[in-house]
Design a protein around this motif. Sequence first.
Motif, PDB file in Angstrom:
ATOM      1  N   MET A  88      22.764 -29.465  12.124  1.00 48.27           N
ATOM      2  CA  MET A  88      21.647 -29.919  11.307  1.00 48.27           C
ATOM      3  C   MET A  88      20.633 -28.790  11.122  1.00 48.27           C
ATOM      4  O   MET A  88      20.157 -28.541  10.005  1.00 48.27           O
ATOM      5  N   PHE A  89      20.306 -28.098  12.214  1.00 46.12           N
ATOM      6  CA  PHE A  89      19.349 -26.993  12.126  1.00 46.12           C
ATOM      7  C   PHE A  89      19.896 -25.863  11.256  1.00 46.12           C
ATOM      8  O   PHE A  89      19.166 -25.278  10.448  1.00 46.12           O
ATOM      9  N   LEU A  90      21.180 -25.550  11.415  1.00 51.02           N
ATOM     10  CA  LEU A  90      21.762 -24.464  10.639  1.00 51.02           C
ATOM     11  C   LEU A  90      21.753 -24.780   9.147  1.00 51.02           C
ATOM     12  O   LEU A  90      21.527 -23.899   8.314  1.00 51.02           O
ATOM     13  N   SER A  91      21.984 -26.034   8.803  1.00 41.06           N
ATOM     14  CA  SER A  91      21.989 -26.410   7.383  1.00 41.06           C
ATOM     15  C   SER A  91      20.612 -26.280   6.769  1.00 41.06           C
ATOM     16  O   SER A  91      20.473 -26.068   5.558  1.00 41.06           O
ATOM     17  N   LEU A  92      19.566 -26.392   7.601  1.00 45.44           N
ATOM     18  CA  LEU A  92      18.195 -26.336   7.088  1.00 45.44           C
ATOM     19  C   LEU A  92      17.593 -24.935   7.132  1.00 45.44           C
ATOM     20  O   LEU A  92      16.732 -24.599   6.308  1.00 45.44           O
ATOM     21  N   LEU A  93      18.028 -24.110   8.098  1.00 44.68           N
ATOM     22  CA  LEU A  93      17.337 -22.853   8.367  1.00 44.68           C
ATOM     23  C   LEU A  93      18.155 -21.612   8.064  1.00 44.68           C
ATOM     24  O   LEU A  93      17.674 -20.492   8.279  1.00 44.68           O
ATOM     25  N   THR A  94      19.386 -21.772   7.613  1.00 45.66           N
ATOM     26  CA  THR A  94      20.200 -20.614   7.247  1.00 45.66           C
ATOM     27  C   THR A  94      20.665 -20.763   5.802  1.00 45.66           C
ATOM     28  O   THR A  94      20.617 -21.846   5.234  1.00 45.66           O
ATOM     29  N   GLY A  95      21.102 -19.674   5.268  1.00 44.84           N
ATOM     30  CA  GLY A  95      21.488 -19.691   3.857  1.00 44.84           C
ATOM     31  C   GLY A  95      20.354 -19.196   2.992  1.00 44.84           C
ATOM     32  O   GLY A  95      19.170 -19.440   3.266  1.00 44.84           O
ATOM     33  N   ARG A  96      20.704 -18.496   1.918  1.00 43.17           N
ATOM     34  CA  ARG A  96      19.703 -17.838   1.087  1.00 43.17           C
ATOM     35  C   ARG A  96      18.725 -18.825   0.461  1.00 43.17           C
ATOM     36  O   ARG A  96      17.514 -18.595   0.433  1.00 43.17           O
ATOM     37  N   GLU A  97      19.230 -19.944  -0.047  1.00 45.76           N
ATOM     38  CA  GLU A  97      18.344 -20.886  -0.738  1.00 45.76           C
ATOM     39  C   GLU A  97      17.343 -21.526   0.215  1.00 45.76           C
ATOM     40  O   GLU A  97      16.163 -21.659  -0.095  1.00 45.76           O
ATOM     41  N   ALA A  98      17.848 -21.944   1.398  1.00 46.80           N
ATOM     42  CA  ALA A  98      16.962 -22.605   2.358  1.00 46.80           C
ATOM     43  C   ALA A  98      15.854 -21.665   2.813  1.00 46.80           C
ATOM     44  O   ALA A  98      14.670 -22.026   2.843  1.00 46.80           O
ATOM     45  N   VAL A  99      16.222 -20.434   3.163  1.00 44.98           N
ATOM     46  CA  VAL A  99      15.230 -19.471   3.637  1.00 44.98           C
ATOM     47  C   VAL A  99      14.271 -19.099   2.511  1.00 44.98           C
ATOM     48  O   VAL A  99      13.054 -18.992   2.716  1.00 44.98           O
TER      49      VAL A  99
END
Length: 683
Positions: free
Chosen positions: A355-366
């Motif tokens: 859940m945390f990785l889906s929210l805090l990683t990835g170009r769009e989220a960051v």
Amino acid sequence: MGHRGSGRLAFGRGSGRLVFEGWIAGLGTSSGTRVVVGHWEVSPFGPFGDVMVERADGHRLLLAPTRRTADFIAGTYRFDEVRVVPVDVRRGREAWTVRAGPLDLRFTLGRSGPLGPLLRTLPGALARRPAWSTLTDLPARLLLRGVRTRGSAGSGRREWYGARDLRPVRTLSAAFAGDDLGTSAPVVPPVRFGFGSVPRNPGVTRVVTTVVPVRERRAANSRGWRRRVDCPRRRMTRVSCPPGGDAALPTARGGHSRRMNPRRPALGDSSLAALVKGYNWLPDLSSRATGPLVRVRVAGRHAVALRGPEAVRFFYDERHVERATALPGPVLSTLFGRGAVHTLDGTAHRVRKEMFLSLLTGREAVAGLVEQVASAWDEAVDAWSGQPSVVLFDEASRVLTQGVCRWAGIPLDDAGETARDLVAMVDGFATAGPRHWRARRARSRSEAWLARLVEDVREGAAPAPAGSPLDAVARHRDADGRTLDPHTAAVELLNIVRPTAAVCWFVSYAGHALHFRPEIRQRLAEDDPAYAVAFAHELRRFYPFAPFVGGRAVADLEWQGERIPAGTLILLDLYGQNHDPDLWDRPLVLDPRRFLEKPPGRDALVPQGGGDRATGHRCPGEDATIALLAALGPRLARLEYDVPAQDLRIPLSRIPARVRSGFVMERVHVPMRPLATSRAAAG
């Protein structure tokens, strides 16, 4: 370079004993800056000069002529910054001139007092003997306040000073980076580079300095001593033994402790030492260890400490170490929260972590988070320009809190109050004093507020933007298929917004760095995204944040030939690894360029933990931290502001460390044009 002398290399009796012969000038100025100049005609490095500068705000700077001398001096004394620059020391009969990087210095000498002629009668052979320096240590302390003639230095070394002459400084003129430092003044307060200071009255001392590395001391301690028979549980102040036994070693503070046996834990508990030394606790122990790990007792429990990329991989392997049972209750009640993802292992941890990785990683989220924080910063800067002064730490915490809550879908009534609570949770996790209880109260308030918000979202009484962290946490199902109870959901929402607010530590460190390193500020102000990212990496490496992390051995383990029994507390020394000279070239120098050509290795740079982010306990918000610093660093560099007199020290005994003043800025405004044009324009 202006040095006259034989050019001999000086090694004392015993291959590890290093002898330096020359002069030390101790100088104070009316501006509050104090300077110590070393002029060595005989040394293991040949003739050279070095300069130690302590500014009025407590910032300690070393100016050394070569990397070898810089590394040796920085390993022996304590500095906040090290620079390798040309050092030219010219000693005349009545006057000295010194040029070292940003420092220009000239001073004249007066007639010797009664102590000078007395010291000149001392034979050189006697001045070189540590026993003589030991004998004169007490009289020196009584006659010259702050002066010591023997003591323990960094990297497990011990030093002795034998004085052979003393002359007072009569007049002085000095400038640092073009700023006049004023006239000669007493060296007040005493300098803090080592175990003692120079005399209060400015002067030049002819001196013989003997440095004994830890390996030579061990050998000396083991020769010709008989073993003393004692109860093994009695506190030992000195243990005599033949070669190969447990030799007594002076500690870094001048007492005595047993040499660390790599196969057996030390008898004394180190809990108090950890509280007193802070970030330097484990690095100091490592410098005296004889094996690949450090064995200590913490809160009555056997513990070992490791560092290095291989140690990171070993530590974050769940077959070796578990985190769920190792986190102390006070840390859970302040920093992480009870029931947090940090307390889980195995499948439960991986499902929650996704859940945390889906929210805090990835170009769009960051990018979405950075956009909201950058917008909040730009809004705040407009308000700062109308205030006589602002504290960067406090203002950055409000900006980050406002930005992350907008991004997370969390409505705010008072960003300042929420920021204070989020900062308090981080600030009080490692202390038993008022900061700790302030952190507990802040967490209780915040958990209650967010638990009610989650309940309202689930009942349809409050909106949660689709895909926002608030929406994701409210809908998340754990490995058992159940949604999080409101309290645990609140805990995990805080574990998203709290680390973002904690980036204010690094923002204030950025202000500190740019103040003392204007050349970095100028480069950062340019339109160079690669340099901004490199600056973010180096800021996180150089400045103190997390001192270490801990876990518990799940079975009987072995590390580089050393046994670790099941249940042992295993500590990973993060601060020590980020300043390890075996991993980093000139680790005490802040230099973003080290990351321009080569990005940091996953298990080398560990300010927020290490290991695999997806399967381990490494902070999932690390990408967001780097992106935020890469966005805010150039914005700060482009501002124009004055830095008034203030306390800019960063005590390493405090966990978490922070700039004491918070970094105060006056007359802040956005310039009409950037501080520095881009490289393209410059070309």
